[in-house]
Design an enzyme around this catalytic site. Structure first.
Site, PDB file in Angstrom:
ATOM      1  N   SER A 168      33.869  47.067  -4.257  1.00  0.00           N
ATOM      2  CA  SER A 168      32.789  46.329  -4.919  1.00  0.00           C
ATOM      3  C   SER A 168      33.239  45.788  -6.271  1.00  0.00           C
ATOM      4  O   SER A 168      34.106  46.356  -6.922  1.00  0.00           O
ATOM      5  CB  SER A 168      31.589  47.254  -5.145  1.00  0.00           C
ATOM      6  OG  SER A 168      31.124  47.708  -3.907  1.00  0.00           O
TER       7      SER A 168
ATOM      8  N   LYS B 243       9.090  -1.027   2.579  1.00  0.00           N
ATOM      9  CA  LYS B 243       8.333  -0.158   3.482  1.00  0.00           C
ATOM     10  C   LYS B 243       9.152   0.369   4.659  1.00  0.00           C
ATOM     11  O   LYS B 243       9.110   1.564   4.979  1.00  0.00           O
ATOM     12  CB  LYS B 243       7.096  -0.891   4.010  1.00  0.00           C
ATOM     13  CG  LYS B 243       6.319  -0.071   5.034  1.00  0.00           C
ATOM     14  CD  LYS B 243       4.943  -0.598   5.288  1.00  0.00           C
ATOM     15  CE  LYS B 243       4.962  -1.831   6.145  1.00  0.00           C
ATOM     16  NZ  LYS B 243       3.583  -2.211   6.535  1.00  0.00           N
TER      17      LYS B 243
ATOM     18  N   ALA C 148      30.216  44.622  -2.269  1.00  0.00           N
ATOM     19  CA  ALA C 148      29.178  43.933  -3.044  1.00  0.00           C
ATOM     20  C   ALA C 148      29.745  43.381  -4.342  1.00  0.00           C
ATOM     21  O   ALA C 148      30.585  44.011  -4.980  1.00  0.00           O
ATOM     22  CB  ALA C 148      28.045  44.905  -3.351  1.00  0.00           C
TER      23      ALA C 148
ATOM     24  N   ASN D  50      -4.486  -6.078  19.975  1.00  0.00           N
ATOM     25  CA  ASN D  50      -3.099  -6.509  20.037  1.00  0.00           C
ATOM     26  C   ASN D  50      -2.262  -5.523  19.238  1.00  0.00           C
ATOM     27  O   ASN D  50      -2.485  -5.323  18.047  1.00  0.00           O
ATOM     28  CB  ASN D  50      -3.000  -7.917  19.417  1.00  0.00           C
ATOM     29  CG  ASN D  50      -1.560  -8.363  19.201  1.00  0.00           C
ATOM     30  OD1 ASN D  50      -0.679  -8.016  19.975  1.00  0.00           O
ATOM     31  ND2 ASN D  50      -1.347  -9.158  18.158  1.00  0.00           N
TER      32      ASN D  50
ATOM     33  N   ARG E  33       0.805  -1.234   0.000  1.00  0.00           N
ATOM     34  CA  ARG E  33       0.000   0.000   0.000  1.00  0.00           C
ATOM     35  C   ARG E  33       0.833   1.277   0.000  1.00  0.00           C
ATOM     36  O   ARG E  33       0.301   2.386  -0.141  1.00  0.00           O
ATOM     37  CB  ARG E  33      -0.967  -0.016   1.194  1.00  0.00           C
ATOM     38  CG  ARG E  33      -2.168  -0.917   0.938  1.00  0.00           C
ATOM     39  CD  ARG E  33      -3.269  -0.627   1.900  1.00  0.00           C
ATOM     40  NE  ARG E  33      -3.038  -1.239   3.192  1.00  0.00           N
ATOM     41  CZ  ARG E  33      -3.455  -0.717   4.347  1.00  0.00           C
ATOM     42  NH1 ARG E  33      -4.087   0.434   4.361  1.00  0.00           N
ATOM     43  NH2 ARG E  33      -3.219  -1.331   5.485  1.00  0.00           N
TER      44      ARG E  33
ATOM     45  N   ASN F 116       1.347   1.695   7.033  1.00  0.00           N
ATOM     46  CA  ASN F 116       0.995   0.840   5.902  1.00  0.00           C
ATOM     47  C   ASN F 116       0.789   1.629   4.630  1.00  0.00           C
ATOM     48  O   ASN F 116       0.712   1.067   3.552  1.00  0.00           O
ATOM     49  CB  ASN F 116      -0.293   0.055   6.201  1.00  0.00           C
ATOM     50  CG  ASN F 116      -0.106  -0.881   7.381  1.00  0.00           C
ATOM     51  OD1 ASN F 116       0.720  -1.770   7.359  1.00  0.00           O
ATOM     52  ND2 ASN F 116      -0.853  -0.637   8.445  1.00  0.00           N
TER      53      ASN F 116
ATOM     54  N   GLU G 209      -7.748 -12.747  15.288  1.00  0.00           N
ATOM     55  CA  GLU G 209      -7.574 -11.790  14.199  1.00  0.00           C
ATOM     56  C   GLU G 209      -8.933 -11.322  13.687  1.00  0.00           C
ATOM     57  O   GLU G 209      -9.912 -12.076  13.720  1.00  0.00           O
ATOM     58  CB  GLU G 209      -6.777 -12.424  13.053  1.00  0.00           C
ATOM     59  CG  GLU G 209      -5.323 -12.678  13.397  1.00  0.00           C
ATOM     60  CD  GLU G 209      -4.611 -11.415  13.845  1.00  0.00           C
ATOM     61  OE1 GLU G 209      -4.438 -10.505  13.030  1.00  0.00           O
ATOM     62  OE2 GLU G 209      -4.253 -11.326  15.037  1.00  0.00           O
TER      63      GLU G 209
HETATM   64  C1  UD1 Z   1      -0.631  -8.173  13.231  1.00  0.00           C
HETATM   65  C2  UD1 Z   1      -1.233  -9.033  14.341  1.00  0.00           C
HETATM   66  C3  UD1 Z   1      -2.504  -8.369  14.869  1.00  0.00           C
HETATM   67  C4  UD1 Z   1      -2.181  -6.979  15.371  1.00  0.00           C
HETATM   68  C5  UD1 Z   1      -1.508  -6.158  14.247  1.00  0.00           C
HETATM   69  C6  UD1 Z   1      -1.023  -4.860  14.801  1.00  0.00           C
HETATM   70  C7  UD1 Z   1      -0.700 -11.336  13.747  1.00  0.00           C
HETATM   71  C8  UD1 Z   1      -1.225 -12.596  13.155  1.00  0.00           C
HETATM   72  N1  UD1 Z   1      -1.547 -10.312  13.779  1.00  0.00           N
HETATM   73  O1  UD1 Z   1      -1.585  -8.149  12.177  1.00  0.00           O
HETATM   74  O2  UD1 Z   1      -3.037  -9.138  15.924  1.00  0.00           O
HETATM   75  O3  UD1 Z   1      -3.362  -6.352  15.799  1.00  0.00           O
HETATM   76  O4  UD1 Z   1      -0.360  -6.866  13.727  1.00  0.00           O
HETATM   77  O5  UD1 Z   1      -0.588  -4.041  13.752  1.00  0.00           O
HETATM   78  O6  UD1 Z   1       0.423 -11.300  14.191  1.00  0.00           O
HETATM   79  N2  UD1 Z   1       5.695  -9.601   8.833  1.00  0.00           N
HETATM   80  C9  UD1 Z   1       6.786 -10.328   8.459  1.00  0.00           C
HETATM   81  N3  UD1 Z   1       6.606 -11.554   7.902  1.00  0.00           N
HETATM   82  C10 UD1 Z   1       5.381 -12.090   7.698  1.00  0.00           C
HETATM   83  C11 UD1 Z   1       4.253 -11.337   8.077  1.00  0.00           C
HETATM   84  C12 UD1 Z   1       4.439 -10.102   8.649  1.00  0.00           C
HETATM   85  O7  UD1 Z   1       7.922  -9.888   8.623  1.00  0.00           O
HETATM   86  O8  UD1 Z   1       5.310 -13.218   7.191  1.00  0.00           O
HETATM   87  C13 UD1 Z   1       5.872  -8.284   9.426  1.00  0.00           C
HETATM   88  C14 UD1 Z   1       5.309  -7.191   8.545  1.00  0.00           C
HETATM   89  O9  UD1 Z   1       6.312  -6.676   7.689  1.00  0.00           O
HETATM   90  C15 UD1 Z   1       4.848  -6.159   9.532  1.00  0.00           C
HETATM   91  C16 UD1 Z   1       4.477  -6.987  10.759  1.00  0.00           C
HETATM   92  O10 UD1 Z   1       5.136  -8.232  10.614  1.00  0.00           O
HETATM   93  O11 UD1 Z   1       5.895  -5.289   9.908  1.00  0.00           O
HETATM   94  C17 UD1 Z   1       2.982  -7.155  10.919  1.00  0.00           C
HETATM   95  O12 UD1 Z   1       2.494  -7.863   9.804  1.00  0.00           O
HETATM   96  P1  UD1 Z   1       1.071  -7.591   9.219  1.00  0.00           P
HETATM   97  O13 UD1 Z   1       0.833  -8.518   8.105  1.00  0.00           O
HETATM   98  O14 UD1 Z   1       0.907  -6.147   8.973  1.00  0.00           O
HETATM   99  O15 UD1 Z   1       0.155  -8.045  10.444  1.00  0.00           O
HETATM  100  P2  UD1 Z   1      -1.324  -7.642  10.677  1.00  0.00           P
HETATM  101  O16 UD1 Z   1      -2.178  -8.450   9.783  1.00  0.00           O
HETATM  102  O17 UD1 Z   1      -1.475  -6.189  10.643  1.00  0.00           O
HETATM  103 CA    CA Z   2      -0.102  -4.297  10.033  1.00  0.00          CA
END
Ligand code: UD1
Ligand code: CA
Length: 454
Positions: A401, A20, A376, A165, A13, A223, A150
């Site tokens: 100048s 990012k 100047a 969370n 996004r 994001n 979730e």
């Molecule tokens: C996650 C949490 C959710 C919480 C939210 C807060 C889980 C399953 N869910 O959801 O409960 O409310 O964060 O923002 O943990 N990332 C990786 N590898 C992966 C997946 C993610 O490095 O395979 C990193 C992403 O780059 C990001 C972070 O983990 O920095 C969170 O990942 P994202 O997919 O945004 O989690 P959410 O679905 O937002």
């Molecule tokens: Ca997130």
């Protein structure tokens, strides 16, 4: 304590080729903010989980105290932490942070760390007005955390829970390997959720505790460019209020940007739309006018920086007057009481005590003594097309100048240079230097006139 920072996500996004976590907030990559905060907690191991743009991320934030774990496919937050396991010390707990959540305060993390102690599982949670999209904290009748669900897997009733969370957790490390290995991806997103570890911990008899941040913005992630811009404003407001708290006068705290560190003495006043980058140090009683840019600069006490002045890699002494529209470039060093006025550029040059260059001048690669008056339109011709050369001017020189000083050239003390002189040979102390030219006047000259179109 180990610290694992998750930074493998692509950030679709953001609509950018840059990973990012490398987008800048206050002039520094998001991930660098998280690493800097992590460092203040003195972790035994600091591991960043990289995936998308792994090489760029390594290059940008690589340091001797940072280790990288690679997550080739983003199979979920639980899977991401699993990649870091081999690099962790199992004897101490592991704190999990997010590379795209830049503004969490160390004091908040300490609160979570203290709540969890050595053997408990800790989750940083926060109550929000609009919990949509986040994982919800599900508690039992006694108020104990049961699980995290979730958004996409939650029931109608669970979706009404306002406690979410933040993603930031601390966990015992020895048992983490078994817990992560038992995760299943039979959920709405087909991912291995770190959040499911909560239930594993409870099953193993490990208590789950929560802690809350002082402010909601500490837990906000980036994001999109909109969220990045919003967090930038939050951060800049925090910096501005800290400056006000320290006694700095800001004409408008909503119109200052600090991308680095800004150190101010007492009774400093800063007008609107100034940008400070790198390390800037400002002495007592300094006044900065509107629309100035200061990068890696030291400004002495009592100095006045007038509107639209740009300063980079330069030092000004006490009671100096700069601008409006002055430009100090790297290596400019101004003595006390020097004046550099409008459309004057100074680069890699020393201007001595009380010396003045007030209008339309270029001073490059020069050593100028005290009490020199630079008229100047004076230009130091420092570049011969291949090399730079120095201009050396003694104390008490008067530069008329529209003078050109063809470097290398040395002007002795007390010299007077007549207006419109091109100086290409050294001049001895006390001499007057001029180019012989004649002024010719004629009568009877008729200026051409434009023919009127008929
Ligand atoms: C996650 C949490 C959710 C919480 C939210 C807060 C889980 C399953 N869910 O959801 O409960 O409310 O964060 O923002 O943990 N990332 C990786 N590898 C992966 C997946 C993610 O490095 O395979 C990193 C992403 O780059 C990001 C972070 O983990 O920095 C969170 O990942 P994202 O997919 O945004 O989690 P959410 O679905 O937002
Ligand atoms: Ca997130």
């Amino acid at each position: 304590m180990n610290i694992v920072i998750l930074a493998a996500g692509m950030g679709k996004r953001m609509r950018s080729a840059l990973p990012k976590v490398l987008h800048s907030l206050a002039g520094k990559p998001l991930l660098a903010h998280v690493i800097d905060t992590a460092r203040t907690l003195s972790p035994t191991r600091l591991v960043v989980v990289v995936g998308h743009g792994a090489e760029k991320v390594r290059e940008a934030v690589g340091a001797p105290d940072v280790q990288f774990a690679v997550q080739d496919k983003q199979l979920g937050t639980g899977h991401a932490v699993q990649q870091a396991l081999p690099l962790l010390d199992t004897a101490v707990p592991t704190l999990v942070l997010y590379g795209d959540v830049p503004l969490t305060r160390a004091s908040t993390l300490k609160r979570l760390i203290d709540a969890a102690g050595a053997g408990r599982y800790g989750v940083l949670t926060v109550n929000v007005a609009d919990p949509a999209g986040y994982g919800r904290i599900v508690r039992d009748a006694a108020g104990k955390v049961k699980k995290i669900v979730e958004q996409k897997d939650a029931s109608e009733e669970e979706r009404r829970i306002a406690e979410i969370n933040t993603g930031i957790v601390i966990t015992p490390t020895r048992t983490l390997e078994t817990w992560l290995a038992s995760l299943k991806n039979d959920n709405a997103q087909g991912e291995f959720y770190l959040t499911d570890v909560v239930e594993r911990a409870i099953q193993s008899g490990v208590e789950v505790v929560t802690a809350q941040p002082d402010a909601e913005w500490e837990t906000l992630g980036v994001n999109s460019k909109i969220q990045l811009a919003e967090l930038e404003r939050v951060h800049q407001r925090n910096v501005a209020y800290a400056l006000l708290d320290a006694g700095v006068t800001l004409m408008d705290p909503a119109r200052i940007d600090v991308r680095g560190s800004l150190e101010c003495g007492t009774d400093v006043s800063i007008d609107v739309n100034c940008v400070f980058e790198g390390h800037v140090k400002i002495g007592d009683n300094v006044t900065i006018g509107p629309n100035c840019v200061l990068r890696d600069a030291v400004i002495g006490a009592g100095t006045r920086v007038d509107a639209y002045t740009h300063i980079e890699g330069a030092t000004a002494g006490a009671n100096v007057v700069l601008g409006p529209y002055a430009r100090l470039r790297p290596g400019a060093t101004l003595g006390d009481e020097a004046h550099v006025g409008n459309f004057v550029e100074v680069k890699n040059a020393v201007l001595g005590h009380g010396s003045k260059a007030n209008h339309l001048t270029y001073i490059g690669d020069s050593d100028i003594g005290a009490r020199v008056n630079v008229g100047a339109g004076t230009i130091t011709c420092n570049y011969d097309g291949a090399n730079k050369h120095r201009t050396v001017i003694g104390d008490d020189v008067f530069v008329g100048s529209d003078t050109q000083l063809v470097a290398p050239v040395r002007i002795g003390r007390g010299v007077t240079i007549a207006a419109g002189t091109t100086v290409w040979k050294d001049v001895g102390d006390g001499e007057l230097v001029l180019n012989e030219k004649t002024q010719v006047s004629r009568t009877g000259y008729v200026r051409p006139v434009k023919q009127k179109k008929s």
